[in-house]
Design an enzyme around this catalytic site. Structure first.
Site, short mmCIF file in Angstrom:
data_model
loop_
_atom_site.label_atom_id
_atom_site.label_comp_id
_atom_site.label_asym_id
_atom_site.label_seq_id
_atom_site.Cartn_x
_atom_site.Cartn_y
_atom_site.Cartn_z
N ASP A 26 43.23 42.14 31.30
CA ASP A 26 42.40 40.99 31.69
C ASP A 26 42.93 39.67 31.14
OD1 ASP A 26 40.59 42.85 32.83
OD2 ASP A 26 39.70 43.17 30.86
N LYS A 55 46.75 38.29 34.56
CA LYS A 55 48.00 38.68 35.23
C LYS A 55 47.92 38.47 36.74
CE LYS A 55 47.76 42.79 33.60
NZ LYS A 55 46.63 42.57 32.69
N HIS A 89 42.41 43.06 39.24
CA HIS A 89 42.89 41.69 39.11
C HIS A 89 41.93 40.81 39.89
CE1 HIS A 89 46.65 42.68 37.43
NE2 HIS A 89 47.19 43.17 38.52
N PRO A 122 30.05 43.79 30.27
CA PRO A 122 30.45 42.63 29.46
C PRO A 122 31.66 43.01 28.62
CG PRO A 122 28.30 43.50 28.74
CD PRO A 122 28.71 44.29 29.94
N THR A 160 36.59 54.16 32.81
CA THR A 160 35.94 53.55 33.98
C THR A 160 35.54 54.64 34.98
OG1 THR A 160 38.05 53.23 35.09
CG2 THR A 160 37.21 51.37 33.79
P1 GDP Z 1 44.13 40.52 34.94
O1 GDP Z 1 43.56 41.88 35.01
O2 GDP Z 1 45.10 40.36 33.80
O3 GDP Z 1 44.63 39.99 36.23
O4 GDP Z 1 42.93 39.58 34.54
P2 GDP Z 1 41.62 39.20 35.34
O5 GDP Z 1 41.72 39.40 36.78
O6 GDP Z 1 40.46 39.79 34.64
O7 GDP Z 1 41.68 37.64 35.11
C1 GDP Z 1 40.91 37.03 34.22
C2 GDP Z 1 39.97 36.03 34.87
O8 GDP Z 1 40.39 34.76 34.47
C3 GDP Z 1 39.91 35.97 36.36
O9 GDP Z 1 38.56 35.74 36.74
C4 GDP Z 1 40.79 34.78 36.74
O10 GDP Z 1 40.40 34.14 37.94
C5 GDP Z 1 40.55 33.90 35.59
N1 GDP Z 1 41.65 33.02 35.20
C6 GDP Z 1 42.99 33.24 35.22
N2 GDP Z 1 43.65 32.20 34.67
C7 GDP Z 1 42.69 31.31 34.29
C8 GDP Z 1 42.72 30.04 33.62
O11 GDP Z 1 43.76 29.53 33.25
N3 GDP Z 1 41.51 29.45 33.39
C9 GDP Z 1 40.32 30.00 33.75
N4 GDP Z 1 39.20 29.34 33.45
N5 GDP Z 1 40.25 31.20 34.34
C10 GDP Z 1 41.41 31.83 34.63
#
Ligand code: GDP
Length: 430
Positions: free
Chosen positions: A12, A15, A40, A305, A127
């Site tokens: 999270d 990525k 993602h 959460p 999960t």
């Molecule tokens: P992944 O599994 O690593 O792709 O992570 P997630 O999909 O859970 O991404 C984390 C959340 O942060 C997502 O809701 C993205 O849209 C959001 N996100 C990514 N980069 C940024 C950022 O720079 N700022 C903010 N506020 N949100 C971000």
């Protein structure tokens, strides 16, 4: 040329966004491990999407999206996910699935649930997507490869053999209904027909692509700390989350992976059980959770959460090192703009001694965070495009963390959208 996008921490880290950005220049995007257990979140011109199985390149017309042999392939989930994006006007993506990928069976999902039930309070926080039973069977050599769906005789024989074994467990360990072989075979025939249009000898395809000079992007799921070897075992996932595994899970030579983009979030979050040294609780955690990510830090798959914490330099340095990081992408920095002061974990105190090396799990359980507090910048940094235009305290935060982790932060993300990105020259002294 092959690039990999991977996570330094518990997953999270953002990525999805970074992969989506890099996919712009990629001809091929490959998922090489994991399954539909994580997700993602991607925000683009078509809207906001939570992808669990599809590679992030599916939103571009020019990319081919590949499910590599290392993935736990959940066929109905894949088909539903393709439909869920085409229903929202995304052009039908070009998708290839490795003939060597193995299939998440309906009973893997059930076994995952039954095992969590059996463990009760001692569960791993799965999960329940069938991932652990899937990989157990893969390495116990009773998994089903996509290619085997097309070998009717072999399939019948194998279904009968595997069901016999599974039913012993169902009856005696879990006290649950038995699997019906004929019904399972029928399900696998349906899976065969669903997946047939996508099946491909992926390693040959990628070999030819490499020879033709194509750009390939490997998309990792979760992060270093969830790796079964190098993570917080046993609170880990069941497939390797490291860039190195990209070579195996896609079927390419390891030396082809030239750039490793490791994604680090400006604070920490984790899902599931396990030691989390810089964790915070109560109102402090809730405030960060509410403001975090894009609409709060809640699981993309489960809505649970997430556990929250301050940035952990010890875990992140280790996370970057094991990935073989060439570039760090530092994400979600904008979220910290509300804080007067920002604590950062710079060491672990274990049995009265401070270390900056990430330890094995038994020691990690005893670690207490050593915190350094940096001043906040108390402003909204979204929309800023030049590194120099960031508030001074914000730059100090980035530079302090870069120094601590020892890998160059070349990209800062200050918002969820594709364009919310600041490129910078690393000031790291080698
Ligand atoms: P992944 O599994 O690593 O792709 O992570 P997630 O999909 O859970 O991404 C984390 C959340 O942060 C997502 O809701 C993205 O849209 C959001 N996100 C990514 N980069 C940024 C950022 O720079 N700022 C903010 N506020 N949100 C971000």
């Amino acid at each position: 040329m092959v690039k990999a996008v991977v996570g330094a921490n518990w997953g999270d880290e953002g990525k999805g966004k970074i992969t989506d950005m890099l996919a712009r220049e990629a001809d091929i995007v490959v998922r090489f491990q994991g399954g539909a257990n994580a997700g993602h979140t991607i925000v683009n011109n078509y809207g906001k999407f939570a992808l669990h199985t599809l590679p992030s390149g599916v939103f571009y017309n020019h990319t081919t999206s590949i499910i590599g042999n290392g993935v736990a392939l959940d066929i109905p989930t894949l088909i539903d996910e393709i439909k869920s994006i085409t229903d929202r006007n995304v052009p039908t993506p070009r998708i290839l699935v490795s003939d060597r990928a193995q299939i998440v069976m309906p009973y893997h999902v059930l076994f995952d649930q039954y095992e969590e039930e059996r463990l009760g309070g001692k569960s791993f926080g799965s999960t329940k997507s069938g991932i652990a039973p899937f990989y157990s069977d893969k390495y116990a050599k009773i998994g089903f490869q996509v290619s085997e769906l097309f070998e009717e005789e072999l399939l019948r024989e194998k279904v009968a053999r595997v069901v016999e074994q599974k039913n012993v467990m169902l009856e005696h360990l879990y006290h649950k209904p038995a699997i019906d072989s004929a019904q399972l075979l029928e399900t696998l025939h349906a899976y065969r027909d669903m997946i047939a249009p996508y099946v491909c000898d992926v390693s040959v395809y990628l070999d030819e692509a490499l020879r033709a000079g194509k750009n390939i992007l490997l998309e990792g799921q979760l992060g270093t700390l969830k790796d079964p070897d190098h993570g917080i075992y046993p609170m880990v996932t069941s497939s390797s989350t490291l860039a190195a595994y990209g070579a195996i899970g896609a079927g390419i030579p390891p030396y082809e992976i030239q750039e490793i983009y490791t994604v680090c979030k400006a604070y920490s979050s984790a899902v599931g059980a396990g030691a989390f040294v810089s964790e915070i609780f109560g109102d402090e955690a809730q405030e960060l959770r509410r403001r975090g990510g894009d609409g709060g830090e809640y699981g993309a798959k489960t809505g649970r959460p997430r556990r929250m914490g301050w940035f952990d330099c010890v875990a992140s340095r280790y996370g970057c090192r094991l990935q073989g990081t060439t570039k760090v992408c530092f994400t979600v920095l904008d979220v910290l703009g509300y804080l007067d002061e920002i604590p950062v974990c710079t060491g672990y105190e274990i049995d009265g001694e401070v270390t900056t090396q990430f330890p094995v799990t038994a020691k990690l359980e005893k670690a207490k965070p050593v915190l350094t507090t940096l001043p906040g910048w108390k402003s909204d940094i979204r929309g800023i495009r030049n590194y120099e235009d960031l508030p001074e305290n914000c730059r100090r935060y980035v530079e302090f963390i870069e120094e601590q982790i020892g890998y160059p932060i070349t990209l800062v993300s200050n918002g969820p959208a594709r364009d919310d990105v600041i490129y910078r020259k690393s000031t790291l002294k080698k």
